[in-house]
Design an enzyme around this catalytic site. Structure first.
Site, PDB file in Angstrom:
ATOM      1  N   SER A 128      73.882  80.242  37.467  1.00  7.18           N
ATOM      2  CA  SER A 128      73.953  80.285  38.916  1.00  7.18           C
ATOM      3  C   SER A 128      75.182  81.428  39.102  1.00  7.18           C
ATOM      4  O   SER A 128      75.888  81.423  38.163  1.00  7.18           O
ATOM      5  CB  SER A 128      74.673  79.086  39.372  1.00  7.18           C
ATOM      6  OG  SER A 128      74.707  79.165  40.755  1.00  7.18           O
ATOM      7  N   LYS A 182      70.434  72.476  37.154  1.00  8.00           N
ATOM      8  CA  LYS A 182      70.467  73.686  37.990  1.00  8.00           C
ATOM      9  C   LYS A 182      69.789  73.432  39.450  1.00  8.00           C
ATOM     10  O   LYS A 182      70.205  73.753  40.408  1.00  8.00           O
ATOM     11  CB  LYS A 182      69.831  74.871  37.420  1.00  8.00           C
ATOM     12  CG  LYS A 182      69.600  76.056  38.179  1.00  8.00           C
ATOM     13  CD  LYS A 182      71.073  76.722  38.760  1.00  8.00           C
ATOM     14  CE  LYS A 182      71.226  77.550  39.729  1.00  8.00           C
ATOM     15  NZ  LYS A 182      70.109  78.429  40.218  1.00  8.00           N
TER      16      LYS A 182
HETATM   17  C1  6PG Z   1      72.344  80.310  42.490  1.00 11.47           C
HETATM   18  C2  6PG Z   1      71.521  80.434  43.506  1.00 11.47           C
HETATM   19  C3  6PG Z   1      70.055  81.070  43.400  1.00 11.47           C
HETATM   20  C4  6PG Z   1      69.178  80.742  44.435  1.00 11.47           C
HETATM   21  C5  6PG Z   1      69.531  81.187  45.797  1.00 11.47           C
HETATM   22  C6  6PG Z   1      68.438  81.201  47.075  1.00 11.47           C
HETATM   23  O1  6PG Z   1      72.844  79.560  41.776  1.00 11.47           O
HETATM   24  O2  6PG Z   1      73.028  81.452  42.002  1.00 11.47           O
HETATM   25  O3  6PG Z   1      71.260  78.873  43.815  1.00 11.47           O
HETATM   26  O4  6PG Z   1      69.584  80.422  41.978  1.00 11.47           O
HETATM   27  O5  6PG Z   1      68.050  81.547  43.933  1.00 11.47           O
HETATM   28  O6  6PG Z   1      70.458  80.707  46.122  1.00 11.47           O
HETATM   29  O7  6PG Z   1      67.938  79.902  47.172  1.00 11.47           O
HETATM   30  P1  6PG Z   1      67.077  79.867  48.400  1.00 11.47           P
HETATM   31  O8  6PG Z   1      66.387  80.925  48.879  1.00 11.47           O
HETATM   32  O9  6PG Z   1      66.175  78.490  48.182  1.00 11.47           O
HETATM   33  O10 6PG Z   1      67.855  79.538  49.403  1.00 11.47           O
END
Ligand code: 6PG
Length: 480
Positions: A128, A182
């Protein structure tokens, strides 16, 4: 081979992870389906460290030290399977394949089992922090075998974010545990974002304030208990002005929130393991509602509000009190969402046989990731006090923190209802709070109804056993 780690899939996330490894002194084998991306990485960022570019997957694998560590950073689903299938015949016993994409954890369980058959380790890893995190230090959540973590773990810890010198990376649990955690991180991310959005809306409608003024309130909040990445970027976003129209940026963005699926997976799993993750579910459904265009068009045209005009007195003290109420309601709702998410982790750990240390999860989320926040220290401390804590809300620190904000929370939820402002995550979190603390729930009546129409039986409060009442006959009770 001489490369200590390899990355295949050099779109922005893979590219930045490769650069992060190189900057930490690792020799990094790099590969991409089209060589142009590999070449541009090396020409543009060669100064980051040692890269060994490979044109073919075979050359890429050959350039790695054994046991090989291959990070796969391609799209979840079919593309990930395709790369794995290409890698299997090239790898040897003990080699480690790391899937650092946002895979769905059942896929990770399946892939781990399949690679084990070939004597290979498969490590599904949550990463993340977006592009920026991948380059400068993400939060990393690796699953797979403990054995694979022995050689892979130190490298991942090295490139992860650090908070007080502690890496935001730890071994999560076997097979799909890393991707599972995650996924829950992302579910909590949805809840956090929705709660912030509701707080913004309440402030806007309650105070009649401008976006920029509310941005200042968020910036102020970011100096206290709510300090977090998401609050910080919210302050920024709200103060941003659209260059073309001169309007507040937030006012020119179409109000239909999209999603790529991790929130939906979290909610689906919540139903599977029977854990009420209402905060995450409301957040996910709020995105769905925002995108329900025909329904919104029909609703806008037909549905009356019969609401009051929100009236917060114009004097500074009343305004400040209202702002503080919203802040306390936001904090309390946030605690509920996290409490529910950590419950889900515990239930899934029991279901899928993972030994997940919840305090450690909160610790590795303190930095690098999207939900990074000061508040996570409190969660780690709570699980340090009691690692089997059945309800995070019932940890003394959180009980007190929420209790002191409770009158404010009730005022805000009641105010939202009276004034016709939707606050699904705020209000369902308060309902959860009242539900989980209730002495008696009307579930007793639901059980009675089930027994009435379907002879589904019930238990009694005053003695052991399972019972059924002859509802259509003389209404005598018999032990079932
Ligand atoms: C992270 C985020 C990432 C995720 C986006 C989009 O931890 O860096 O969680 O992994 O892909 O936030 O999520 P959505 O498109 O479903 O809002």
């Amino acid at each position: 081979g001489t490369a200590q780690i390899g990355v295949t899939g050099l779109a922005v996330m893979g590219r930045n992870l490769a650069r992060n490894f190189a900057r930490h002194g690792y020799t990094v084998a790099v590969h991409n389906r089209s060589y142009a991306k590999t070449e541009s990485l090396v020409t543009e960022h060669g100064s980051d460290g040692e890269f060994i570019p490979a044109k073919s997957m075979a050359d890429f694998v050959a350039s790695l030290e054994r046991p090989r560590k291959v990070v796969v950073m391609v799209k979840a689903g079919g593309p990930t399977d395709a790369v794995i299938d290409e890698l299997i015949p090239l790898l040897e016993e003990g080699d480690i394949v790391v899937d650092a994409g946002n895979a769905h954890f059942p896929d990770t369980i399946r892939r781990e089992a399949a690679l084990k058959e070939h004597g290979l380790h498969f490590v599904g890893t949550g990463v993340s922090g977006g592009e920026e995190g991948a380059l400068n230090g993400p939060s990393i959540m690796p699953g797979g075998t403990p054995e694979s973590y022995k050689s892979l773990g130190p490298i991942l810890e090295d490139i992860s974010a650090k908070v007080d010198g502690v890496p935001c990376c730890t071994y999560v649990g076997s097979d799909g545990a890393g991707h599972f955690v995650k996924m829950v991180h992302n579910g909590i991310e949805y809840a956090d974002m929705q709660l912030i959005a509701e707080a913004y809306d309440l402030l806007r409608q309650g105070l009649g304030a401008t976006a920029a003024e509310i941005g200042e309130i968020f910036a102020q909040w970011n100096t206290g208990d709510l300090e977090s990445f998401l609050i910080e970027i919210t302050a920024d976003v709200l103060q941003h002005v659209d260059a073309e129209t001169g309007k507040a940026f937030v006012d020119i963005v179409l109000d239909q929130a999209e999603q790529k699926g991790t929130g939906r997976w979290t909610v689906q799993n919540g139903l599977d393991v029977g854990v009420p993750i209402t905060g995450i579910a409301e957040a996910t459904f709020a995105r769905s509602l925002s995108g329900s265009v025909p329904q919104r068009t029909a609703g806008r045209a037909a549905l009356p509000a019969h609401a009051q005009e929100w009236e917060v007195s114009k004097d500074d003290a009343s305004r400040a009190a209202f702002i503080e109420d919203v802040r306390l309601a936001l904090y309390a709702s946030k605690v509920v969402a996290y409490s529910q998410g950590f419950d889900q982790i515990a239930a899934a750990a029991a279901e899928y046989d993972w030994a997940i240390d919840r305090g450690a999860m909160a610790r590795i989320w303190r930095g690098g990731c999207i939900i990074r926040a000061r508040f996570l220290n409190r969660i780690t401390e709570a699980y340090e006090r009691d690692q089997d804590l059945p309800l995070l809300l019932a940890d003394p620190y959180f009980t007190d923190a929420v209790a002191s904000g409770l009158p404010a929370w009730r005022r805000i939820v009641a105010g939202a209802a009276q004034n016709g402002v939707p606050a699904p995550a705020f209000s369902s979190s308060l309902s959860y709070y009242d539900g989980v603390r209730a002495e008696r729930l009307p579930a007793a009546l639901v059980q009675a109804q089930r027994d009435f129409f379907g002879a589904h039986t019930y238990k009694r409060v005053d003695r052991e056993g399972t019972f059924h009442t002859e509802w259509s006959g003389d209404r005598t009770e018999a032990e079932a």
